[in-house]
Scaffold this motif. Structure first.
Motif, PDB file in Angstrom:
ATOM      1  N   GLN A  24      39.694  34.500  -9.081  1.00 23.49           N
ATOM      2  CA  GLN A  24      39.564  35.717  -9.884  1.00 23.49           C
ATOM      3  C   GLN A  24      38.184  35.731 -10.553  1.00 23.49           C
ATOM      4  OE1 GLN A  24      43.010  36.897 -12.238  1.00 23.49           O
ATOM      5  NE2 GLN A  24      44.277  35.382 -11.193  1.00 23.49           N
ATOM      6  N   PRO A  25      37.219  36.403  -9.946  1.00 19.89           N
ATOM      7  CA  PRO A  25      35.830  36.374 -10.435  1.00 19.89           C
ATOM      8  C   PRO A  25      35.649  36.808 -11.883  1.00 19.89           C
ATOM      9  CG  PRO A  25      35.909  37.310  -8.237  1.00 19.89           C
ATOM     10  CD  PRO A  25      37.333  37.150  -8.680  1.00 19.89           C
ATOM     11  N   PHE A  26      36.503  37.693 -12.366  1.00 17.99           N
ATOM     12  CA  PHE A  26      36.349  38.161 -13.734  1.00 17.99           C
ATOM     13  C   PHE A  26      36.336  36.991 -14.716  1.00 17.99           C
ATOM     14  CE2 PHE A  26      38.439  39.311 -17.745  1.00 17.99           C
ATOM     15  CZ  PHE A  26      37.560  40.269 -18.223  1.00 17.99           C
ATOM     16  N   PHE A  27      37.260  36.049 -14.523  1.00 15.99           N
ATOM     17  CA  PHE A  27      37.360  34.920 -15.442  1.00 15.99           C
ATOM     18  C   PHE A  27      36.230  33.924 -15.216  1.00 15.99           C
ATOM     19  CE2 PHE A  27      41.663  36.613 -15.100  1.00 15.99           C
ATOM     20  CZ  PHE A  27      41.941  36.829 -16.446  1.00 15.99           C
ATOM     21  N   ALA A  28      35.788  33.794 -13.979  1.00 16.63           N
ATOM     22  CA  ALA A  28      34.649  32.918 -13.717  1.00 16.63           C
ATOM     23  C   ALA A  28      33.399  33.441 -14.424  1.00 16.63           C
ATOM     24  CB  ALA A  28      34.408  32.814 -12.213  1.00 16.63           C
ATOM     25  N   LEU A  29      33.198  34.748 -14.384  1.00 16.28           N
ATOM     26  CA  LEU A  29      32.033  35.341 -15.050  1.00 16.28           C
ATOM     27  C   LEU A  29      32.087  35.136 -16.558  1.00 16.28           C
ATOM     28  CD1 LEU A  29      31.468  38.759 -13.247  1.00 16.28           C
ATOM     29  CD2 LEU A  29      30.000  36.753 -13.174  1.00 16.28           C
ATOM     30  N   ARG A  30      33.276  35.302 -17.132  1.00 19.34           N
ATOM     31  CA  ARG A  30      33.411  35.143 -18.577  1.00 19.34           C
ATOM     32  C   ARG A  30      33.057  33.733 -19.014  1.00 19.34           C
ATOM     33  NH1 ARG A  30      38.874  37.529 -20.983  1.00 19.34           N
ATOM     34  NH2 ARG A  30      37.712  37.138 -22.895  1.00 19.34           N
TER      35      ARG A  30
END
Length: 561
Positions: A24-30
């Motif tokens: 889940q890229p969203f959490f990786a970015l955060r």
């Protein structure tokens, strides 16, 4: 000291979080992690998630709850919920159409956020950027394969949703041209800069566009031929059982669709009475439909431009700011604001969504739909913005992300993974407007009750469409009689329940009801000693949890008073 049960539980939580960061890229970015791949939405990825979920459940059975602290038991409850949901990923992969507006909007988020965040400083960054660009084409190919597989299983696309699906796919294809535009390449050498520019163009014209063209050809050809007249899950093989699972998954406590439907009818009837009381207060002696015509003709409740919508939201937020501290001990540090949705997303979304702060953009934003304002009433604007920002989504999402004491699986994933808690808190927060004195204007109170009734109606309509075989026309007729929303708005809402996110909209009112049930229980137990700030800390302090765990926590708090 940390015992063996806590150590084992922490390792399971760490492994679950590693799975989230990888998928889940969203959490990786955060977390400022490198994103190596965008999700394709393939069956193989669903099978891998199911394997992870089964492993988590097996390992949790070996953890002795007696050796855990109260906070550890919260983590155990969340991991049990996630493990169960993930273990069913292969089955639930078939239950949703990948090109529906809400199902596919993450593609736009990932495409824009991930590709624009790649730091182009060395040759390996070029390779990663090109690989991510190819993932967009892979998503379109997987979506086509999934739709075809669903049709073979008797899950044809509903005819009523086809046009919206096509428009959504076209919007994503157009958006991809923007996402793939190379960012700042000044730190790359001429050779790598040229390799990136040429590579992106080659992937876009040679892979992305053909993949989206093939998906569109399928939607306007074979999918149209296998499309079905009805809507809702119960029309499909195994659809009713799928819906029953989704209802409990979204609620995070045991409840049947039949119970939800009856509860919705009761709640709507109660709100009908509350609305009638406000009409009497302002001296209107006609019926609700007549009063709706009065409100629809009143220019105060229609925004001529998006900037006016924003001004209205900010005015209500300004009224909340001086009084919110009376109800909460801890406030989030992150700032908040409002911003219009991207044009490509506005056509398929009824309202908008809350976008949490990220390291790249540390401000929580409500991304509102600024289209079709001539048909969108603003009478519920106060309740809506309290739901979305303060003390709603921004309060719990930003605050939990800032709580470094929470394991990230709880502080970051849980608030976005548990719909009933998240949306239930938003609805509960909006209802606090009465307590905070924000709804002093009778029209704001009327709008707040209309907003509550709108989400209560979802209990009736969502179950009607997905369990009882309601048509879209029947659902729209039910909504139209008791709402200020336009026919276009009602159309996108009913499609959302029936063809996009069945069961998801139930969490709003179910979560609201559960939170108020727990508050009333605490008020009765504590009597004059009850402090709402302590209750809110019981709900928010532990972070988002399944409501089974939230209820256990409140009961332990009451018992230990």
């Amino acid at each position: 000291m940390t015992g063996p049960a806590t150590s084992a539980l922490t390792q399971i939580a760490d492994d679950a979080w590693a799975h989230v960061l990888a998928t889940q890229p969203f959490f990786a970015l955060r977390g400022d992690h490198r994103v190596e791949q965008l999700p394709h939405g393939s069956l193989e990825q669903a099978r891998r998630e199911a394997t992870v979920g089964r492993s988590i459940r097996t390992r949790l059975r070996e953890v002795d709850p007696a050796g855990l602290s109260a906070d550890d038991r919260n983590t155990l409850a969340l991991l049990n919920h996630l493990g169960t949901e993930w273990s069913e990923a292969e089955d639930s992969w078939w239950w949703h159409f990948p090109v529906a507006p809400y199902q596919s909007h993450e593609l736009a988020l990932y495409g824009s956020q991930v590709l624009r965040s790649v730091s182009l400083t060395e040759p390996s960054d070029v390779d990663r950027c090109l690989s991510l660009a190819a993932d967009i084409a892979a998503w379109a190919r997987c979506a086509r394969e999934r739709l075809a597989g669903q049709a073979e299983r008797g899950w044809g696309v509903p005819k009523a949703a086809l046009d919206g699906f096509v428009a959504t796919v076209r919007g994503h294809c157009a958006g991809a041209g923007e996402w793939l535009r190379p960012g700042d390449t000044r730190q790359l050498g001429p050779a790598d800069s040229g390799r990136l520019t040429d590579g992106v163009e080659k992937i876009f014209t040679g892979e992305v566009v053909p993949a989206f063209d093939a998906l569109l050809e399928y939607l306007t050809g074979p999918a149209k031929n296998t499309a079905v007249d009805g809507v809702g899950l119960s029309q499909y093989p195994g659809g009713e059982q799928a819906y029953r699972k989704l209802v409990e998954r979204y609620a995070t406590f045991a409840i049947t669709p039949e119970e939800v439907h009856e509860l919705g009818l009761e709640q709507v009837a109660l709100l009908d009475e509350q609305l009638a009381e406000v009409r009497a207060e302002v001296g209107f002696d006609g019926g609700e439909r007549e009063y709706q015509h009065v409100l629809e003709a009143d220019k105060r409740f229609h925004a001529p431009a998006p900037e006016v919508v924003e001004d209205t939201y900010r005015r209500h937020l300004s009224a909340v700011a001086p009084v919110v501290g009376r109800l909460f001990r801890v406030l989030p540090q992150a700032r908040y604001g409002v911003e219009q949705l991207d044009p490509a997303l506005q056509a398929g979304m009824s309202f908008g969504y809350y976008e949490p702060p990220t390291p790249q953009r540390p401000i929580g934003r409500y991304r509102y739909n600024g289209s079709g304002l001539d048909t969108r009433s603003q009478i519920s604007a106060a309740a809506l913005i309290l739901h979305e920002l303060v003390p709603g989504h921004h309060f719990h999402l930003a605050r939990q992300a800032e709580d470094t004491g929470l394991h990230p699986i709880r502080g970051q994933l849980a608030p976005l993974a548990l719909g009933a808690y998240t949306e239930g808190w938003g609805e509960y927060a909006a209802s606090l407007g009465f307590e905070m004195g924000v709804y002093t204007d009778p029209w704001d109170r009327y709008g707040a009750y209309l907003h509550q009734r709108f989400v209560a109606q979802r209990l009736v309509v969502d179950t009607g469409l997905n369990l009882y075989g309601w048509s879209l026309d029947k659902a729209a007729e039910y909504l139209a009689v008791k709402t200020m929303e336009s026919p276009q708005q009602i159309g996108t809402e009913t499609l959302r329940y029936a063809t996009d996110l069945p069961g998801q909209a139930l969490g709003y009112r179910l979560g609201w009801r559960k939170l108020w049930q727990l508050r009333r229980r605490a008020e009765t137990a504590f009597g004059a000693a009850f402090d709402v700030r302590d209750f809110h800390e019981q709900i928010l302090g532990a972070g988002a949890l399944p409501f089974t765990a939230v209820e256990d926590n409140v009961d332990r708090w009451i018992t230990g008073r």
